[in-house]
Motif scaffolding. Structure first.
Motif, PDB file in Angstrom:
ATOM      1  N   ASN A   1      48.559  23.477  94.167  1.00 14.40           N
ATOM      2  CA  ASN A   1      47.858  22.219  93.964  1.00 14.40           C
ATOM      3  C   ASN A   1      46.736  22.458  92.955  1.00 14.40           C
ATOM      4  O   ASN A   1      45.716  23.045  93.294  1.00 14.40           O
ATOM      5  N   HIS A   2      46.919  21.974  91.732  1.00 13.07           N
ATOM      6  CA  HIS A   2      45.959  22.231  90.664  1.00 13.07           C
ATOM      7  C   HIS A   2      44.658  21.449  90.832  1.00 13.07           C
ATOM      8  O   HIS A   2      43.702  21.695  90.104  1.00 13.07           O
ATOM      9  N   ASP A   3      44.635  20.525  91.779  1.00 12.80           N
ATOM     10  CA  ASP A   3      43.401  19.784  92.049  1.00 12.80           C
ATOM     11  C   ASP A   3      42.559  20.472  93.119  1.00 12.80           C
ATOM     12  O   ASP A   3      41.429  20.090  93.354  1.00 12.80           O
ATOM     13  N   ASN A   4      43.112  21.467  93.783  1.00 11.98           N
ATOM     14  CA  ASN A   4      42.395  22.186  94.833  1.00 11.98           C
ATOM     15  C   ASN A   4      41.696  23.390  94.196  1.00 11.98           C
ATOM     16  O   ASN A   4      42.288  24.453  94.036  1.00 11.98           O
ATOM     17  N   ASN A   5      40.439  23.205  93.827  1.00 13.99           N
ATOM     18  CA  ASN A   5      39.660  24.236  93.142  1.00 13.99           C
ATOM     19  C   ASN A   5      38.352  24.515  93.868  1.00 13.99           C
ATOM     20  O   ASN A   5      37.283  24.149  93.398  1.00 13.99           O
ATOM     21  N   PRO A   6      38.410  25.168  95.043  1.00 11.41           N
ATOM     22  CA  PRO A   6      37.166  25.472  95.746  1.00 11.41           C
ATOM     23  C   PRO A   6      36.303  26.423  94.927  1.00 11.41           C
ATOM     24  O   PRO A   6      36.815  27.284  94.207  1.00 11.41           O
ATOM     25  N   GLN A   7      35.015  26.240  95.023  1.00  9.23           N
ATOM     26  CA  GLN A   7      34.076  27.021  94.219  1.00  9.23           C
ATOM     27  C   GLN A   7      34.095  28.508  94.545  1.00  9.23           C
ATOM     28  O   GLN A   7      33.710  29.323  93.727  1.00  9.23           O
ATOM     29  N   ASP A   8      34.580  28.870  95.735  1.00 14.18           N
ATOM     30  CA  ASP A   8      34.633  30.293  96.092  1.00 14.18           C
ATOM     31  C   ASP A   8      35.882  30.979  95.535  1.00 14.18           C
ATOM     32  O   ASP A   8      36.059  32.178  95.688  1.00 14.18           O
ATOM     33  N   GLY A   9      36.773  30.213  94.897  1.00 13.96           N
ATOM     34  CA  GLY A   9      37.954  30.788  94.274  1.00 13.96           C
ATOM     35  C   GLY A   9      39.040  31.184  95.251  1.00 13.96           C
ATOM     36  O   GLY A   9      39.977  31.893  94.883  1.00 13.96           O
ATOM     37  N   SER A  10      38.977  30.714  96.471  1.00 12.06           N
ATOM     38  CA  SER A  10      39.936  31.136  97.493  1.00 12.06           C
ATOM     39  C   SER A  10      41.355  30.647  97.233  1.00 12.06           C
ATOM     40  O   SER A  10      42.296  31.169  97.827  1.00 12.06           O
ATOM     41  N   ASN A  11      41.537  29.665  96.357  1.00 10.30           N
ATOM     42  CA  ASN A  11      42.879  29.165  96.036  1.00 10.30           C
ATOM     43  C   ASN A  11      43.411  29.731  94.718  1.00 10.30           C
ATOM     44  O   ASN A  11      44.461  29.332  94.257  1.00 10.30           O
ATOM     45  N   TRP A  12      42.689  30.635  94.116  1.00  7.33           N
ATOM     46  CA  TRP A  12      43.083  31.170  92.811  1.00  7.33           C
ATOM     47  C   TRP A  12      43.482  32.630  92.910  1.00  7.33           C
ATOM     48  O   TRP A  12      42.973  33.373  93.742  1.00  7.33           O
ATOM     49  N   GLU A  13      44.382  33.014  92.017  1.00  6.03           N
ATOM     50  CA  GLU A  13      44.629  34.427  91.772  1.00  6.03           C
ATOM     51  C   GLU A  13      45.007  34.567  90.310  1.00  6.03           C
ATOM     52  O   GLU A  13      45.608  33.670  89.730  1.00  6.03           O
ATOM     53  N   LEU A  14      44.594  35.663  89.705  1.00  9.31           N
ATOM     54  CA  LEU A  14      44.903  35.905  88.308  1.00  9.31           C
ATOM     55  C   LEU A  14      46.269  36.562  88.208  1.00  9.31           C
ATOM     56  O   LEU A  14      46.536  37.569  88.867  1.00  9.31           O
ATOM     57  N   LEU A  15      47.144  35.959  87.393  1.00  9.04           N
ATOM     58  CA  LEU A  15      48.479  36.497  87.159  1.00  9.04           C
ATOM     59  C   LEU A  15      48.748  36.530  85.661  1.00  9.04           C
ATOM     60  O   LEU A  15      48.298  35.639  84.934  1.00  9.04           O
ATOM     61  N   CYS A  16      49.498  37.530  85.219  1.00 10.42           N
ATOM     62  CA  CYS A  16      49.894  37.551  83.809  1.00 10.42           C
ATOM     63  C   CYS A  16      50.922  36.440  83.588  1.00 10.42           C
ATOM     64  O   CYS A  16      51.464  35.862  84.535  1.00 10.42           O
ATOM     65  N   LEU A  17      51.192  36.130  82.334  1.00  6.86           N
ATOM     66  CA  LEU A  17      52.126  35.051  82.011  1.00  6.86           C
ATOM     67  C   LEU A  17      53.480  35.245  82.677  1.00  6.86           C
ATOM     68  O   LEU A  17      54.072  34.305  83.207  1.00  6.86           O
ATOM     69  N   PHE A  18      53.980  36.466  82.656  1.00  5.08           N
ATOM     70  CA  PHE A  18      55.307  36.740  83.198  1.00  5.08           C
ATOM     71  C   PHE A  18      55.347  36.553  84.710  1.00  5.08           C
ATOM     72  O   PHE A  18      56.259  35.914  85.248  1.00  5.08           O
ATOM     73  N   CYS A  19      54.382  37.110  85.407  1.00  2.11           N
ATOM     74  CA  CYS A  19      54.333  36.980  86.862  1.00  2.11           C
ATOM     75  C   CYS A  19      54.082  35.531  87.272  1.00  2.11           C
ATOM     76  O   CYS A  19      54.612  35.058  88.278  1.00  2.11           O
ATOM     77  N   HIS A  20      53.292  34.805  86.485  1.00  2.00           N
ATOM     78  CA  HIS A  20      53.006  33.408  86.777  1.00  2.00           C
ATOM     79  C   HIS A  20      54.286  32.581  86.644  1.00  2.00           C
ATOM     80  O   HIS A  20      54.596  31.757  87.520  1.00  2.00           O
ATOM     81  N   ASP A  21      55.035  32.797  85.573  1.00  2.00           N
ATOM     82  CA  ASP A  21      56.310  32.093  85.409  1.00  2.00           C
ATOM     83  C   ASP A  21      57.265  32.423  86.548  1.00  2.00           C
ATOM     84  O   ASP A  21      57.942  31.545  87.086  1.00  2.00           O
ATOM     85  N   ASN A  22      57.321  33.696  86.928  1.00  2.00           N
ATOM     86  CA  ASN A  22      58.194  34.109  88.021  1.00  2.00           C
ATOM     87  C   ASN A  22      57.802  33.431  89.319  1.00  2.00           C
ATOM     88  O   ASN A  22      58.659  32.955  90.076  1.00  2.00           O
ATOM     89  N   GLU A  23      56.506  33.355  89.598  1.00  2.00           N
ATOM     90  CA  GLU A  23      56.024  32.727  90.830  1.00  2.00           C
ATOM     91  C   GLU A  23      56.422  31.256  90.872  1.00  2.00           C
ATOM     92  O   GLU A  23      56.886  30.758  91.898  1.00  2.00           O
ATOM     93  N   HIS A  24      56.267  30.551  89.739  1.00  2.00           N
ATOM     94  CA  HIS A  24      56.612  29.133  89.725  1.00  2.00           C
ATOM     95  C   HIS A  24      58.120  28.929  89.794  1.00  2.00           C
ATOM     96  O   HIS A  24      58.587  27.955  90.397  1.00  2.00           O
ATOM     97  N   SER A  25      58.894  29.828  89.218  1.00  2.00           N
ATOM     98  CA  SER A  25      60.353  29.742  89.322  1.00  2.00           C
ATOM     99  C   SER A  25      60.794  29.918  90.771  1.00  2.00           C
ATOM    100  O   SER A  25      61.655  29.189  91.267  1.00  2.00           O
ATOM    101  N   ARG A  26      60.204  30.888  91.449  1.00  2.00           N
ATOM    102  CA  ARG A  26      60.537  31.113  92.856  1.00  2.00           C
ATOM    103  C   ARG A  26      60.155  29.905  93.701  1.00  2.00           C
ATOM    104  O   ARG A  26      60.901  29.495  94.593  1.00  2.00           O
ATOM    105  N   TYR A  27      59.002  29.312  93.416  1.00  2.00           N
ATOM    106  CA  TYR A  27      58.548  28.145  94.167  1.00  2.00           C
ATOM    107  C   TYR A  27      59.487  26.966  93.929  1.00  2.00           C
ATOM    108  O   TYR A  27      59.870  26.271  94.865  1.00  2.00           O
ATOM    109  N   THR A  28      59.905  26.766  92.673  1.00  2.00           N
ATOM    110  CA  THR A  28      60.821  25.680  92.336  1.00  2.00           C
ATOM    111  C   THR A  28      62.164  25.885  93.027  1.00  2.00           C
ATOM    112  O   THR A  28      62.733  24.948  93.586  1.00  2.00           O
ATOM    113  N   ASP A  29      62.664  27.108  92.996  1.00  2.00           N
ATOM    114  CA  ASP A  29      63.928  27.404  93.671  1.00  2.00           C
ATOM    115  C   ASP A  29      63.818  27.149  95.168  1.00  2.00           C
ATOM    116  O   ASP A  29      64.738  26.610  95.787  1.00  2.00           O
ATOM    117  N   GLN A  30      62.711  27.535  95.749  1.00  2.00           N
ATOM    118  CA  GLN A  30      62.501  27.330  97.181  1.00  2.00           C
ATOM    119  C   GLN A  30      62.529  25.834  97.508  1.00  2.00           C
ATOM    120  O   GLN A  30      63.130  25.423  98.495  1.00  2.00           O
TER     121      GLN A  30
END
Length: 123
Positions: free
Chosen positions: A61-90
């Protein structure tokens, strides 16, 4: 500087910092908060390559941006694409999805009478 002007300067500085933080995007905040390392493949990023490090929203959820960063994680482009592909497949292949191939569950047990057959052979 008098006490009131010192307090006013301090309050002005606090307000300016708060305004800067509010205007700063969540990517900038995440880059300040976390080490510049991909959370999946552990590659380190610096300099020009820092642009290859993206902020992933754990709950997607790109609108969920708590100031403590608890909803964020840093991913490289490749891992980020892979994560979204897995989520879409799911989402696409979940049990409730219309697109999911429906298979019937086997109810016949071909070995149900095997014990009886073996007992007859022993006699």
């Amino acid at each position: 500087m008098t006490k009131s002007s010192a307090e006013t300067a301090k309050l002005d500085r606090i307000l300016a910092d708060a305004k800067r933080d509010k205007e700063m995007g969540y990517r900038d905040k995440a880059l300040k908060m976390y080490p510049h390392v991909c959370g999946r493949c552990a590659r380190e990023f610096s300099g020009k390559r820092l642009s290859e490090l993206t902020v992933h929203h754990r709950d997607h959820n790109h609108d969920n941006n708590p100031q403590d960063g608890s909803n964020w994680e840093l991913l490289c482009l490749f891992c980020h694409d892979n994560e979204h592909s897995r989520y879409t497949d799911q989402q696409y292949f979940s049990d409730s999805s219309v697109s999911s191939p429906k298979t019937s569950v086997a109810t016949h047990n071909p070995f149900s009478a095997l014990a009886d057959l073996l007992k007859k052979q022993e006699k």
